[in-house]
Design an enzyme around this catalytic site. Structure first.
Site, short mmCIF file in Angstrom:
data_model
loop_
_atom_site.label_atom_id
_atom_site.label_comp_id
_atom_site.label_asym_id
_atom_site.label_seq_id
_atom_site.Cartn_x
_atom_site.Cartn_y
_atom_site.Cartn_z
N ASP A 103 -30.36 4.80 0.04
CA ASP A 103 -31.71 4.27 0.05
C ASP A 103 -31.78 3.01 -0.82
OD1 ASP A 103 -34.63 5.19 0.95
OD2 ASP A 103 -34.80 4.59 -1.16
N HIS A 273 -32.93 11.68 6.45
CA HIS A 273 -32.66 10.53 5.58
C HIS A 273 -31.82 10.90 4.36
CE1 HIS A 273 -33.29 6.86 3.32
NE2 HIS A 273 -34.00 7.48 2.39
#
Length: 295
Positions: A103, A273
């Site tokens: 991320d 994710h």
């Protein structure tokens, strides 16, 4: 978490960085993303520590690291955050090292590889596309899926005040919505408690917003300049992404990264994710295999 690891405060490039250190082998820096801390690596750290000397920081503005003053994202550009990591690793005796990031941490990692190519031996980026590519692919569907890119980048104090009214709700809702199961189950109770405790502070909410303000302005500009000049990531690169994650929406993730890297490999993992916490075993295998290679 991180049993047997040393905890230290290390000077970055204008921020005090909380660092977890443990394991034996070549140096490997592990960078977390939003809205987490270095605790996201706790599940796989014991296995990686058998092969590598691990350095697991909280980046500036997150966890137990400091929150430098900032306006308009100025203190939270990925260039500045990368300088923190280079300075901290140098202070710990490492001029050259490998890095894996998830991320926002992956954005710091690839910026480090671009700005400090002699420093980064190998690079792994987890469930992201380069910042310029995110904005290039932004459409109605992407805006609904990644609304936080626009929301967090709004001028202070609007997002800060809205999040601050119930920060734990915002954090829990956000991270659950990005998992394959749309639940908090993939996160250990210890890690989740740390995320909640850290993100509940007003100065850390502001720092996270500044991180995204930088993403909408200076980070994007630097990426576009690199593309225009033909500058590419020289370090061998591994891209991993969740098959139900954020990066997968672009389709051929590796094709995007080939436009940025001289040498890139990678694959999708069956998860959302949060690839490290949702799929620790395949991610550990991939990281060990990649970072164990020479050259």
């Amino acid at each position: 978490m991180f049993e047997g690891f040393e905890m230290r405060k290390v000077a970055g490039a204008g921020a005090d960085i909380h660092m977890r250190i443990g394991g034996d082998g070549p140096p490997l820096l592990l960078l977390h993303g939003f809205p987490q801390t270095g605790a996201m690596w706790a599940t796989i750290a014991p296995a990686l520590a058998q092969r590598f000397r691990l350095f697991v920081p909280d980046m500036r503005g997150y966890g137990q690291s400091s929150t430098p003053d900032s306006k308009g994202g100025s203190a939270y550009t990925k260039r500045v955050m990368a300088q923190d990591m280079v300075a901290a690793m140098q202070a710990l005796g490492h001029e050259r090292f490998a890095v894996a990031g998830h991320d926002r941490g992956a954005r710091v990692a690839y910026r480090m590889a671009l700005d400090h190519p002699s420093t980064i031996s190998r690079l792994a980026v987890l469930d992201i596309l380069p910042t310029a590519e995110v904005w290039r692919h932004m459409n109605a569907e992407e805006a609904l899926e990644t609304y936080h890119w626009m929301f967090l980048a709004q001028p202070n104090p609007m997002p800060e005040r809205l999040i601050g009214s119930d920060a734990v709700f915002y954090l829990d809702h956000t991270i659950a919505s990005w998992t394959k199961s749309h639940a908090l189950a993939p996160f250990s109770s210890e890690a989740l408690a740390e995320y909640r405790r850290s993100f509940a502070r007003g100065d850390y909410i502001h720092a996270a917003c500044e991180d995204y303000r930088a993403g909408a302005t200076e980070d994007r500009r630097l990426d576009e300049e690199d593309l225009a000049s033909g500058r590419r990531i020289a370090a061998p690169t591994l891209a991993l992404w969740g098959s139900h994650g954020i990066a997968a929406s672009v389709g051929d993730v590796l094709a995007v990264w080939r436009g940025w890297c001289e040498n890139v490999e990678g694959e999708a993992v069956d998860c959302g994710h949060f690839v490290v916490e949702e799929a620790p075993e395949p991610v550990t295998r991939a990281l060990v295999g990649f970072f164990s290679q020479r050259g």
